[in-house]
Design a protein around this motif. Sequence first.
Motif, PDB file in Angstrom:
ATOM      1  N   UNK A  47       0.926  -1.089  -0.351  1.00 12.16           N
ATOM      2  CA  UNK A  47       0.217  -0.030  -0.221  1.00 12.16           C
ATOM      3  C   UNK A  47       1.198   1.209   0.106  1.00 12.16           C
ATOM      4  N   UNK A 127      12.155 -10.142   6.648  1.00  4.00           N
ATOM      5  CA  UNK A 127      11.224  -9.474   7.442  1.00  4.00           C
ATOM      6  C   UNK A 127      10.728  -8.950   7.503  1.00  4.00           C
ATOM      7  N   UNK A 130       9.434  -6.601   4.486  1.00  6.17           N
ATOM      8  CA  UNK A 130       8.502  -7.266   3.650  1.00  6.17           C
ATOM      9  C   UNK A 130       7.209  -6.463   4.477  1.00  6.17           C
ATOM     10  N   UNK A 131       7.496  -6.599   5.469  1.00  5.71           N
ATOM     11  CA  UNK A 131       6.354  -6.819   6.486  1.00  5.71           C
ATOM     12  C   UNK A 131       5.835  -5.046   6.677  1.00  5.71           C
ATOM     13  N   UNK A 134       4.000  -4.459   3.528  1.00  2.00           N
ATOM     14  CA  UNK A 134       2.636  -4.915   3.589  1.00  2.00           C
ATOM     15  C   UNK A 134       1.817  -4.535   4.084  1.00  2.00           C
ATOM     16  N   UNK A 136       2.795  -2.957   7.499  1.00  2.00           N
ATOM     17  CA  UNK A 136       3.094  -2.387   8.872  1.00  2.00           C
ATOM     18  C   UNK A 136       3.335  -1.079   9.446  1.00  2.00           C
ATOM     19  N   UNK A 217       7.255  -8.577  25.462  1.00  2.00           N
ATOM     20  CA  UNK A 217       7.554  -8.328  24.264  1.00  2.00           C
ATOM     21  C   UNK A 217       8.439  -7.095  23.516  1.00  2.00           C
TER      22      UNK A 217
ATOM     23  N   UNK B  15      -6.303  -0.627   0.802  1.00  2.00           N
ATOM     24  CA  UNK B  15      -6.343  -1.447  -0.296  1.00  2.00           C
ATOM     25  C   UNK B  15      -4.904  -1.698  -0.654  1.00  2.00           C
ATOM     26  N   UNK B  16      -4.758  -2.814  -0.989  1.00  2.00           N
ATOM     27  CA  UNK B  16      -3.222  -3.911  -0.577  1.00  2.00           C
ATOM     28  C   UNK B  16      -2.469  -3.845   1.110  1.00  2.00           C
ATOM     29  N   UNK B  17      -3.053  -3.981   1.511  1.00  2.00           N
ATOM     30  CA  UNK B  17      -2.376  -3.894   3.014  1.00  2.00           C
ATOM     31  C   UNK B  17      -3.043  -5.445   3.327  1.00  2.00           C
ATOM     32  N   UNK B  18      -1.734  -5.644   3.753  1.00  2.00           N
ATOM     33  CA  UNK B  18      -1.759  -7.555   4.252  1.00  2.00           C
ATOM     34  C   UNK B  18      -2.288  -7.876   6.227  1.00  2.00           C
ATOM     35  N   UNK B  20      -1.366  -9.534   7.816  1.00  2.00           N
ATOM     36  CA  UNK B  20      -0.134  -8.802   9.470  1.00  2.00           C
ATOM     37  C   UNK B  20      -0.276  -7.765   9.464  1.00  2.00           C
ATOM     38  N   UNK B  21      -0.223  -6.930   8.294  1.00  2.00           N
ATOM     39  CA  UNK B  21       0.134  -5.175   8.868  1.00  2.00           C
ATOM     40  C   UNK B  21      -1.299  -4.574   9.593  1.00  2.00           C
ATOM     41  N   UNK B  24      -1.083  -5.508  13.582  1.00  2.00           N
ATOM     42  CA  UNK B  24       0.152  -3.853  14.236  1.00  2.00           C
ATOM     43  C   UNK B  24      -1.435  -3.450  14.502  1.00  2.00           C
ATOM     44  N   UNK B  25      -1.399  -2.879  12.736  1.00  2.00           N
ATOM     45  CA  UNK B  25      -2.562  -1.495  12.779  1.00  2.00           C
ATOM     46  C   UNK B  25      -4.249  -1.505  14.247  1.00  2.00           C
ATOM     47  N   UNK B  28      -1.762  -5.356  18.697  1.00  2.00           N
ATOM     48  CA  UNK B  28       0.044  -5.695  19.466  1.00  2.00           C
ATOM     49  C   UNK B  28       1.029  -5.848  18.028  1.00  2.00           C
ATOM     50  N   UNK B  40       3.167 -14.752  19.565  1.00  2.00           N
ATOM     51  CA  UNK B  40       3.869 -14.944  18.347  1.00  2.00           C
ATOM     52  C   UNK B  40       3.459 -13.714  17.647  1.00  2.00           C
ATOM     53  N   UNK B  41       4.428 -13.416  16.259  1.00  2.00           N
ATOM     54  CA  UNK B  41       4.072 -12.316  16.226  1.00  2.00           C
ATOM     55  C   UNK B  41       4.665 -12.511  14.576  1.00  2.00           C
ATOM     56  N   UNK B  42       4.452 -12.165  13.119  1.00  2.00           N
ATOM     57  CA  UNK B  42       5.225 -12.507  12.289  1.00  2.00           C
ATOM     58  C   UNK B  42       7.153 -12.242  12.377  1.00  2.00           C
ATOM     59  N   UNK B  45       8.055 -12.880   7.577  1.00  2.00           N
ATOM     60  CA  UNK B  45       7.529 -11.660   6.061  1.00  2.00           C
ATOM     61  C   UNK B  45       6.554 -12.206   5.189  1.00  2.00           C
ATOM     62  N   UNK B  64       0.696 -13.127   6.542  1.00  2.00           N
ATOM     63  CA  UNK B  64       1.666 -12.306   5.432  1.00  2.00           C
ATOM     64  C   UNK B  64       1.705 -12.375   4.751  1.00  2.00           C
ATOM     65  N   UNK B  67      -3.987 -10.797   1.795  1.00  2.00           N
ATOM     66  CA  UNK B  67      -4.623  -9.199   1.593  1.00  2.00           C
ATOM     67  C   UNK B  67      -5.323  -9.093   2.585  1.00  2.00           C
TER      68      UNK B  67
END
Lengths: 415, 78, 370
Positions: A47, A127, A130-131, A134, A136, A217, B15-18, B20-21, B24-25, B28, B40-42, B45, B64, B67
């Motif tokens: 994006x 990683x 990439x995130x 995407x 993040x 974290x 648009x186009x946001x994964x 995984x993102x 976070x948005x 946590x 755990x988190x990504x 990626x 990840x 979309x």
Amino acid sequence: MNQVDLLIIGAGPAGMAAALAAAPSGASIALLDDNPLPGGQIWRDGPNTELAPQARQMRAQLAGWPNIRLHSATKVIALASPHTLLVEDPEQGWLIHYQKLILCTGARELLLPFPGWTLPGVTGAGGLQALIKGGVPVKGERVVIAGSGPLLLASAATANAKGAQVLRVAEQASLKAVAGFAASLWAWPNKALQALQLFDSHYRSASHVIAALGTDRLEGVRIQTGKRVEEIPCDRLACGFGLVPNTELAQALGCHLEKHAIVVDTWQATRLAHHYAAGECTGFGGSELALVEGAIAGHAAVGQPQQAQALWPQRQRWQRFADRLNQAFVLTEKVRNLARPDTLVCRCEDVSHAALAGQTSWTQAKLATRCGMGACQGRICSGATQALFGWEPPAPRPPFSPARIATLLQLDQAD
Amino acid sequence: MPELNIDGRALQVAPGTTVAAALSLAGDGCSRTSVTGQRRAPLCGMGICQECRVNIDGLRRLACQTLCREGMQVETRP
Amino acid sequence: MNTADVIVIGAGIIGAACADELASQGLDVLVIDSQRPAATAAGMGHLVVLDDNPAELALGDYSVRTWREWAPHMPEDCAVRNNGTLWLACNADEMAVAESKHNTLREHGLACELIGAQALADLEPTLRQGLYGALKVSGDGVLYAPNAARWLLQRHGAWITRRHAHVSEVQGNRVRLADGEWLGATAVVLANGIYARELCPELPLQAKKGHLLITDRYPAQIHHTLVELGYVTSAHNSQGPSVAFNVQQRPTGQLFVGSSRQFDNQGPGVEAWMLGRMLKRATDFLPALGQMNAIRSWTGLRAASPDGLPLIGEHPEQPGLWLAVGHEGLGVTTAPGTARLLAAQLLRTTSPLAPEPYSPKRFPGISAHA
């Protein structure tokens, strides 16, 4: 079942170049990629991403060929029969029969265990890149980048561009190795320029993470630089130790591997007839090398030896760069041994280093501790167990990625 | 701007946001709980490490490599 | 000069159980294992009493009761669960088989009951609709065999020593290792499953290849080991490749899917078509399986004897060499009984079961060949 003349696995620079080289021949081409959009890692779209002009151009060109069919978000699951693969996307699984295959499966990061590496907030270096691509958000976040290789600088640049505060880039290789590599870049001027552009004032060599700190974290990192140890509070740690080719499919097919890379000849042909490979999966070398290797493979696969041969000098030039790269960023013994007894080595099954010490082989360890029995199918922990214990995992079996059982049913062909 | 639901929380993304993102948005950034109870988190990626396994509309998928789509129901604690 | 009182070849579940029993009788045991891929590592670890014939039933029942005695002492990583088996009937004929099985097992004193269609749906809601019913065998269970074998080898401390080596020849109570070393004992026990043919080609053992698959971890879907009654017909009576529904949910939450049987010698690799066929059968019974993610598949080779019963007893032609092989798909189930039968014969003590049905002497070909 789909029938194609040429099947290309991976739509990064190598795969796209292969498809575009082969397209004018009129051959029917299927290009598979497991990401939502083509581009691989280096040209990952998202994006807030501005694609490199060449990437945009190649994607537009791909769309312009009626004989190229792009299948995104698609993974290869199994070998159904000779020259037939079972593949899966989010909706369905299906079979593809091909005459020729080009493997452009790229590479993944080598992620080695260290205390705290499982904390949310810790990612690979590639990683993190990439995130971020995407979507993040990293604006205002304090980021430490560590590990080894040019990817660290690329990752730092992306993080900086998105408003992160990159506090440190810790390269484990010595100053001598890094400086020597930098000095040799004169032979590849645009790489030198790239390096200058990417250079970060927080870059330190002979520097590595000892531990990621935090309870639930990441809250900070402990870094050793030379003899000095310091703690840096931060929100993200992006740590990767170089790249490892993705060779599982090649292995399953029966291609010859050497030093974890697919062996190919001057035509990018593997030792398996009708099967070619190009790009990072044949050995790390960067996008320029991947592009020319892909094009050679594409031409060779559709019977255009002259056009393939014309590209050999270009490939040779970029191969020399790749060799320099691989010499410079060798991993030191220190970073192979950061794990403490309670550090997890297998993240899928939460198996600690202590549980593994004393096992005699990958298989024995797996049976006794469950290491490698999880969803990543040993891809992450085998890098670690190779570095720590010298174990070699066996050849992969289907499914080559976790796959829905409904997909696997299609392997039962009543005929 | 697709709107999706993450662990009961609604979120609108570009648009186009994964997915995984979106984690976070929306919160946590965590995607799953490990076998010994750690969040755990990504990590990688790029669809290898499997740390970003989430439930999307009832199916287990990698955040990840997925979309965000309008109406998606994402669970990190299925 | 003897290396030990007894040498056991094979540290799988049978070898481990034999070593354990002999050690418990005060013998010094050396267990030699080549660490090659084998059935204990590959199998489903189910404890399931089969009743194709009285001898099979006797051995299975005795053994599973013994496993239940041992279970409270076994560590968590052996993942012992007394989850019971549901033998599923798809039609009236199979229900009749269930009824007959019910009678046989009940006569033998096993806890079992017939379940009608509605009760079955209540017990296992994820099974497809339209099944006739089932036979529930409550005493059956599952465990994780590699760790169970390890537990058996460790619980008598120094009485059992292990050695990683390849045995290349056996002569009565002596064995020769690949490096040329000869080791001797009062007795040698051959318990290495399909590899027994390498040392004793005269043994009537055939490899029956089986495929297995396991999923990622999921919340509880099924509560018993689910097996189709067709398993009994396909497993034991056919010569061609066959599949039968056999699924358990492991304590990890993973669904463990079998089963297939092939006699042909395609080698140990996973065969895509067979995997697909097995999974098709599985999703016929458990439709929800289709949407679950498989993460691993593999194969195992069962050592099958001509009559489906193991060979437990002294080799007819080689005094001092004792056989504990040919368990096909029941190695884990019958390991305790096998060990006690073997030890009783070896030590000339009272056997818990009549040993004749499992005697190697029942195969005259062993002598003729040797």
